[in-house]
Design a protein around this motif. Structure first.
Motif, PDB file in Angstrom:
ATOM      1  N   ALA A   1     -78.587  15.904  14.560  1.00 21.94           N
ATOM      2  CA  ALA A   1     -77.343  16.037  14.008  1.00 21.94           C
ATOM      3  C   ALA A   1     -77.838  15.141  12.923  1.00 21.94           C
ATOM      4  CB  ALA A   1     -76.287  14.934  14.241  1.00 21.94           C
ATOM      5  N   LEU A   2     -78.172  14.090  12.587  1.00 26.08           N
ATOM      6  CA  LEU A   2     -78.599  13.576  11.369  1.00 26.08           C
ATOM      7  C   LEU A   2     -79.876  13.709  10.028  1.00 26.08           C
ATOM      8  CD1 LEU A   2     -77.737  11.182   9.124  1.00 26.08           C
ATOM      9  CD2 LEU A   2     -80.157   9.971  10.445  1.00 26.08           C
ATOM     10  N   GLU A   3     -80.334  14.777  11.423  1.00 23.61           N
ATOM     11  CA  GLU A   3     -82.189  15.476  11.027  1.00 23.61           C
ATOM     12  C   GLU A   3     -81.536  17.144  10.097  1.00 23.61           C
ATOM     13  OE1 GLU A   3     -86.535  17.380  12.326  1.00 23.61           O
ATOM     14  OE2 GLU A   3     -84.848  16.646  13.372  1.00 23.61           O
ATOM     15  N   ARG A   4     -80.513  17.668  10.078  1.00 22.96           N
ATOM     16  CA  ARG A   4     -79.865  18.787   9.643  1.00 22.96           C
ATOM     17  C   ARG A   4     -79.737  18.681   8.161  1.00 22.96           C
ATOM     18  NH1 ARG A   4     -75.664  20.619  13.290  1.00 22.96           N
ATOM     19  NH2 ARG A   4     -76.921  19.117  15.217  1.00 22.96           N
TER      20      ARG A   4
ATOM     21  N   TYR B   1     -75.507   8.620  10.398  1.00 26.58           N
ATOM     22  CA  TYR B   1     -75.181   9.294  10.544  1.00 26.58           C
ATOM     23  C   TYR B   1     -73.469   9.383  10.377  1.00 26.58           C
ATOM     24  CZ  TYR B   1     -72.869  13.095  12.577  1.00 26.58           C
ATOM     25  OH  TYR B   1     -71.957  13.825  12.966  1.00 26.58           O
ATOM     26  N   CYS B   2     -72.428   7.941  11.169  1.00 31.29           N
ATOM     27  CA  CYS B   2     -70.968   8.315  10.910  1.00 31.29           C
ATOM     28  C   CYS B   2     -70.847   7.665   8.955  1.00 31.29           C
ATOM     29  CB  CYS B   2     -71.096   6.750  11.867  1.00 31.29           C
ATOM     30  SG  CYS B   2     -71.134   7.198  12.702  1.00 31.29           S
TER      31      CYS B   2
ATOM     32  N   ARG C   1     -65.005  10.273   7.629  1.00 24.21           N
ATOM     33  CA  ARG C   1     -64.202  11.333   7.962  1.00 24.21           C
ATOM     34  C   ARG C   1     -64.245  12.194   8.781  1.00 24.21           C
ATOM     35  NH1 ARG C   1     -61.528  10.426   1.653  1.00 24.21           N
ATOM     36  NH2 ARG C   1     -61.189   8.534   2.103  1.00 24.21           N
ATOM     37  N   LYS C   2     -65.544  12.944   9.087  1.00 21.47           N
ATOM     38  CA  LYS C   2     -65.430  14.644   9.898  1.00 21.47           C
ATOM     39  C   LYS C   2     -65.546  13.483  11.063  1.00 21.47           C
ATOM     40  CE  LYS C   2     -69.054  17.308  11.905  1.00 21.47           C
ATOM     41  NZ  LYS C   2     -70.329  17.038  11.669  1.00 21.47           N
TER      42      LYS C   2
ATOM     43  N   ALA D   1     -65.672  10.239  12.442  1.00 22.21           N
ATOM     44  CA  ALA D   1     -67.016   9.384  12.581  1.00 22.21           C
ATOM     45  C   ALA D   1     -66.693   8.320  12.691  1.00 22.21           C
ATOM     46  CB  ALA D   1     -67.497   9.969  12.091  1.00 22.21           C
ATOM     47  N   TRP D   2     -66.445   6.982  11.965  1.00 23.77           N
ATOM     48  CA  TRP D   2     -66.300   5.662  11.262  1.00 23.77           C
ATOM     49  C   TRP D   2     -65.774   5.228  12.744  1.00 23.77           C
ATOM     50  CZ3 TRP D   2     -62.006   2.531  11.990  1.00 23.77           C
ATOM     51  CH2 TRP D   2     -60.817   4.007  11.817  1.00 23.77           C
TER      52      TRP D   2
END
Length: 188
Positions: free
Chosen positions: A25-28, A75-76, A81-82, A105-106
């Motif tokens: 997810a982060l690499e994207r 990522y978080c 807020r996602k 996500a937090w």
């Protein structure tokens, strides 16, 4: 090199599951080079935090969990807020005692950090086991990386591609998700 060595197959598989979940997810969002730099930076901070906070120990530092903690923290923070899907299980065999819930996500970062802080404060260093200080160092590296990305978005402009650049190729700022994208000016 400690982050590429693991104490066994279960340790390796556990780290790789979290790396696949958060890493993909982060690499994207930040690209392959940004991901590699973040992974290695978090690993360096993890080793430093382990050396400074743990002191002399007979337990070796092995595994990529410190680097993965940095990846997860970044990522978080990027997706603060996602709503993310979390699995819960209350260890009871009745309907409704396990399932999925959507939370920001937090929440994942807070739960992970509280767990590591409690592990650091509540575990005797002589017992070895989980390197909570390495996790905390990785989380700090993720926080630092997010701060740098926020700073770059706010204060560093993105330059347009050179006139000889291939049309349709992304400008350099696209590699960093917080930098605003600028469109090519069409010359008449």
């Amino acid at each position: 090199s400690y982050q590429f060595v693991h104490s066994g197959w279960f340790h390796f598989v556990g780290n790789m599951i979290f790396l696949i979940i958060f890493g993909s997810a982060l690499e994207r969002q930040i690209g392959g080079l940004g991901f590699l730099v973040t992974f290695l930076l978090a690993g360096t901070f993890s080793a430093g935090a382990f050396a400074m906070m743990t002191g002399v120990t007979s337990s070796p530092l092995v595994g990529a969990s410190g680097s993965i903690s940095g990846i997860m923290a970044l990522y978080c923070l990027l997706n603060w807020r996602k709503p993310e899907r979390y699995f819960y299980w209350l260890f009871l065999p009745f309907r409704g005692f396990m399932g999925f819930v959507f939370l920001p996500a937090w929440v994942g970062l807070a739960l992970w950090s509280i767990n590591d802080l409690a592990g650091y404060l509540g575990t005797l260093p002589e017992l070895g086991g989980v390197a909570h200080t390495a996790h905390l160092g990785g989380e700090f590296a993720g926080l630092l990386t997010a701060g740098i990305l926020f700073f770059m978005r706010k204060y560093r402009p993105v330059y347009e591609p050179h006139a000889t650049a291939v049309r349709g190729s992304p400008p350099m700022g696209v590699l960093i998700p917080f930098l605003p994208r600028k469109q090519l000016r069409q010359s008449a």
